[in-house]
Write an enzyme that holds these catalytic residues in place. Structure first.
Site, PDB file in Angstrom:
ATOM      1  CG  ASP A 136      21.996 -11.906 -19.049  1.00 19.93           C
ATOM      2  OD1 ASP A 136      22.110 -13.143 -18.931  1.00 19.93           O
ATOM      3  OD2 ASP A 136      22.930 -11.183 -19.449  1.00 19.93           O
ATOM      4  N   GLY A 143      29.043  -9.216 -14.975  1.00 14.77           N
ATOM      5  CA  GLY A 143      28.147  -8.054 -14.868  1.00 14.77           C
ATOM      6  C   GLY A 143      27.192  -8.176 -13.694  1.00 14.77           C
ATOM      7  CG  MET A 144      24.093 -11.254 -13.483  1.00 14.09           C
ATOM      8  SD  MET A 144      22.541 -10.390 -13.123  1.00 14.09           S
ATOM      9  CE  MET A 144      21.441 -11.247 -14.265  1.00 14.09           C
ATOM     10  NE  ARG A 151      41.176 -17.386   9.831  1.00 15.79           N
ATOM     11  CZ  ARG A 151      40.822 -18.666   9.820  1.00 15.79           C
ATOM     12  NH1 ARG A 151      40.193 -19.180  10.853  1.00 15.79           N
ATOM     13  NH2 ARG A 151      41.093 -19.438   8.782  1.00 15.79           N
ATOM     14  CG  HIS A 152      36.411 -16.671   8.088  1.00 15.54           C
ATOM     15  ND1 HIS A 152      37.493 -16.455   7.272  1.00 15.54           N
ATOM     16  CD2 HIS A 152      36.579 -17.909   8.621  1.00 15.54           C
ATOM     17  CE1 HIS A 152      38.275 -17.522   7.287  1.00 15.54           C
ATOM     18  NE2 HIS A 152      37.744 -18.414   8.098  1.00 15.54           N
ATOM     19  CG  HIS A 209      36.867 -18.755   4.476  1.00 12.08           C
ATOM     20  ND1 HIS A 209      38.201 -18.818   4.126  1.00 12.08           N
ATOM     21  CD2 HIS A 209      36.655 -19.752   5.357  1.00 12.08           C
ATOM     22  CE1 HIS A 209      38.771 -19.829   4.772  1.00 12.08           C
ATOM     23  NE2 HIS A 209      37.853 -20.423   5.516  1.00 12.08           N
ATOM     24  CB  THR A 221      31.202 -13.726 -17.902  1.00 12.45           C
ATOM     25  OG1 THR A 221      30.682 -12.419 -17.569  1.00 12.45           O
ATOM     26  CG2 THR A 221      31.584 -13.772 -19.370  1.00 12.45           C
ATOM     27  CB  CYS A 226      24.792 -12.528 -16.770  1.00 11.01           C
ATOM     28  SG  CYS A 226      26.372 -12.117 -16.027  1.00 11.01           S
TER      29      CYS A 226
HETATM   30  C1  RB5 Z   1      25.309 -10.546 -22.493  1.00 13.53           C
HETATM   31  O1  RB5 Z   1      25.718 -10.633 -23.816  1.00 13.53           O
HETATM   32  C2  RB5 Z   1      26.518 -10.589 -21.545  1.00 13.53           C
HETATM   33  O2  RB5 Z   1      27.274  -9.443 -21.694  1.00 13.53           O
HETATM   34  C3  RB5 Z   1      26.063 -10.776 -20.115  1.00 13.53           C
HETATM   35  O3  RB5 Z   1      25.315 -11.938 -20.016  1.00 13.53           O
HETATM   36  C4  RB5 Z   1      27.153 -10.918 -19.080  1.00 13.53           C
HETATM   37  O4  RB5 Z   1      28.079 -11.893 -19.442  1.00 13.53           O
HETATM   38  C5  RB5 Z   1      27.790  -9.671 -18.626  1.00 13.53           C
HETATM   39  O5  RB5 Z   1      28.642  -9.657 -17.732  1.00 13.53           O
END
Ligand code: RB5
Length: 153
Positions: free
Chosen positions: A8, A70-71, A132-133, A98, A67, A65
């Site tokens: 994103d 979300g992805m 095992r993995h 693993h 953090t 993205c």
């Molecule tokens: C976008 O502002 C932010 O929410 C997105 O990039 C991501 O971090 C969501 O998990």
């Protein structure tokens, strides 16, 4: 190896640098966007990359993205997708050894470019250990099948 990258707006700059790094190697790289800093919704890009991995049209995916959270949530909705959100080289390596991760998820607002590139390089060259993995991964596959069929138990 055929790799798809997607992000994103919060992952755009890191995605561009990673795509350029990969294109300089012996890899086929498909860039699924986004293509600028305008605000977009991460599930749209998680979907294109995860669907291609899920259907076997590409071998591996990299999603970015802000953090990575979300992805990773969105990508893991797809059958056969094992998307691993990693913040360091060790977790990137272990996600292959693993967990046989087929999508690496990165945090564009957290990672420095050098670290992210190191993570990608390690992730691409590390093999799954199997053994095992593998039986643990197979259990995840059974969970997937159970819910895809809509079974209760
Ligand atoms: C976008 O502002 C932010 O929410 C997105 O990039 C991501 O971090 C969501 O998990």
């Amino acid at each position: 190896m055929k790799i798809a990258v997607g992000s994103d707006h919060a992952g755009y700059e890191l995605k561009e640098k990673i795509a350029e790094h990969l294109k300089n190697q012996d890899l086929t790289v498909e860039d699924y966007g986004t293509n600028g800093n305008n605000s977009v919704d991460y599930p749209d890009f998680a979907m294109t990359v995860a669907e291609a991995v899920s259907q076997g049209r590409i071998d591996r995916g990299i999603l970015i993205c802000g953090t990575g959270i979300g992805m990773s949530i969105a990508a893991n909705k797809f059958p056969h997708v094992r998307a691993a959100l990693c913040y360091d080289v060790y977790s990137a390596e272990m996600s292959r050894r693993h967990n046989n991760a087929n999508i690496l998820v990165l945090a564009g607002r957290v990672l420095k470019i050098g670290l992210a590139i190191n993570m990608v390089d390690v992730w691409l060259k590390t093999e799954f250990e199997g053994g095992r993995h593998k039986s643990r991964i197979d259990k995840i596959g059974k969970i997937e099948k159970k819910f895809m069929k809509g079974e209760k138990k």
